[in-house]
Design an enzyme around this catalytic site. Structure first.
Site, mmCIF file in Angstrom:
data_model
loop_
_atom_site.group_PDB
_atom_site.id
_atom_site.type_symbol
_atom_site.label_atom_id
_atom_site.label_comp_id
_atom_site.label_asym_id
_atom_site.label_seq_id
_atom_site.Cartn_x
_atom_site.Cartn_y
_atom_site.Cartn_z
ATOM 1 N N CYS A 163 0.483 -1.244 0.048
ATOM 2 C CA CYS A 163 0.080 0.038 -0.021
ATOM 3 C C CYS A 163 0.950 1.290 -0.025
ATOM 4 C CB CYS A 163 -1.262 0.086 1.238
ATOM 5 S SG CYS A 163 -0.261 0.041 2.808
ATOM 6 N N CYS A 164 0.124 2.465 -0.113
ATOM 7 C CA CYS A 164 0.839 3.515 -0.388
ATOM 8 C C CYS A 164 2.124 3.525 -1.202
ATOM 9 C CB CYS A 164 1.193 4.154 0.950
ATOM 10 S SG CYS A 164 1.810 5.567 0.951
ATOM 11 N N ILE A 165 3.030 3.804 -1.011
ATOM 12 C CA ILE A 165 4.440 3.908 -2.038
ATOM 13 C C ILE A 165 5.023 2.520 -2.290
ATOM 14 C CG2 ILE A 165 5.990 4.471 -0.267
ATOM 15 C CD1 ILE A 165 5.858 5.836 -3.967
ATOM 16 N N THR A 225 -3.044 -0.877 -2.879
ATOM 17 C CA THR A 225 -4.091 0.137 -2.723
ATOM 18 C C THR A 225 -3.214 1.528 -2.389
ATOM 19 O OG1 THR A 225 -6.050 0.948 -1.442
ATOM 20 C CG2 THR A 225 -4.222 -0.241 -0.096
#
Length: 252
Positions: A163-165, A225
């Site tokens: 998730c995220c980066i 995500t």
């Protein structure tokens, strides 16, 4: 204990997942999931809210969790109050132990055969301590232990959640894979367009999904995500991570 709502509506469109973060089927329970951390704190380690959301959703899904982190110096240490680097040095494993309440092991002890899936939360530590994306972009190198772990889970056909980066790790290790970092050309996702462009340059496909959704690359068993790539209320980020965790548990 698993709690089931009377009604759950699931909308699947082109492998994009949008499901209730409270729905977990009996088949998801009892999965063994490794969570890899990158320190403690958004600017130089793992994003704390993302790690917490991952752990809460795994707990709700009945999973058994073991946490791991590489034992190495952080790229740098950031004073989170001032948002500025400091001169001190910190160890990634030692700092990650703060999030794990001390129950964490060196990444070298992660055994793929003892786990059904692996999840890596985001935060700048994923782009600084698990790889060098923060300073080198698509030309970055991935920590050898992290790379070996990802490749081992992939080779074993076991799912990987990011998730995220942290989806940039998959983009670097698995050419041709599909990931999401949010929605390109949307002001709510200020860092998505440039990162997605770099992911595309690596030969991967970026899929636009909202913060409340996750994307499933069925071929590579990757579930990603956007999380804090989006400037959204924390409950939406929490729910989006929930769809990612659900996707991982379904594939496990």
């Amino acid at each position: 204990m698993l709690v089931f709502p009377r009604c759950c509506r699931t909308l699947l469109t082109l492998s994009t997942v949008r499901v209730s973060s409270r729905f977990y089927s009996p088949g998801m329970a009892n999965k063994r999931v490794a969570v890899v951390l990158a320190g403690c704190g958004v600017y130089d380690g793992t994003e704390i809210h993302e790690a917490s959301a991952v752990l809460v959703h795994l707990s709700r899904g009945g999973a058994t969790v073991k946490m791991f982190a590489p034992s190495a110096d952080q790229m740098h240490v950031v004073n989170h109050l001032k948002g500025e680097p400091s001169e001190e040095k910190r160890n990634v494993l030692v700092e990650s132990a703060r999030l794990a309440r001390g129950d964490i092991q060196d990444l070298t002890k992660l055994s793929v055969s003892n786990h059904d899936a692996v999840i890596i939360p985001g935060g700048f530590g994923a782009a600084k301590n698990l790889c060098t994306w923060a300073v080198q972009g698509k030309d970055c190198s991935v920590d050898e232990g992290v790379k070996a772990a990802l490749q081992a889970f992939h080779s074993a056909g076991k799912p990987i959640g990011l998730c995220c980066i942290s989806p940039v790790l998959a983009a670097k290790v698995f050419p041709g894979c599909e990931v999401t970092l949010g929605i390109e050309k949307d002001d709510k996702y200020p860092n998505t367009a440039d990162t997605a462009a770099a992911v595309t340059q690596l030969g991967c496909k970026h899929v636009n999904t909202s913060v409340s959704e996750s994307h499933v690359d069925q071929k590579n068993k990757l579930v990603t995500t956007a999380a804090f790539m989006c400037d959204a209320p924390i409950h939406q980020i929490y729910d989006g991570i929930g769809t990612m965790v659900q996707g991982v548990l379904k594939l496990a």
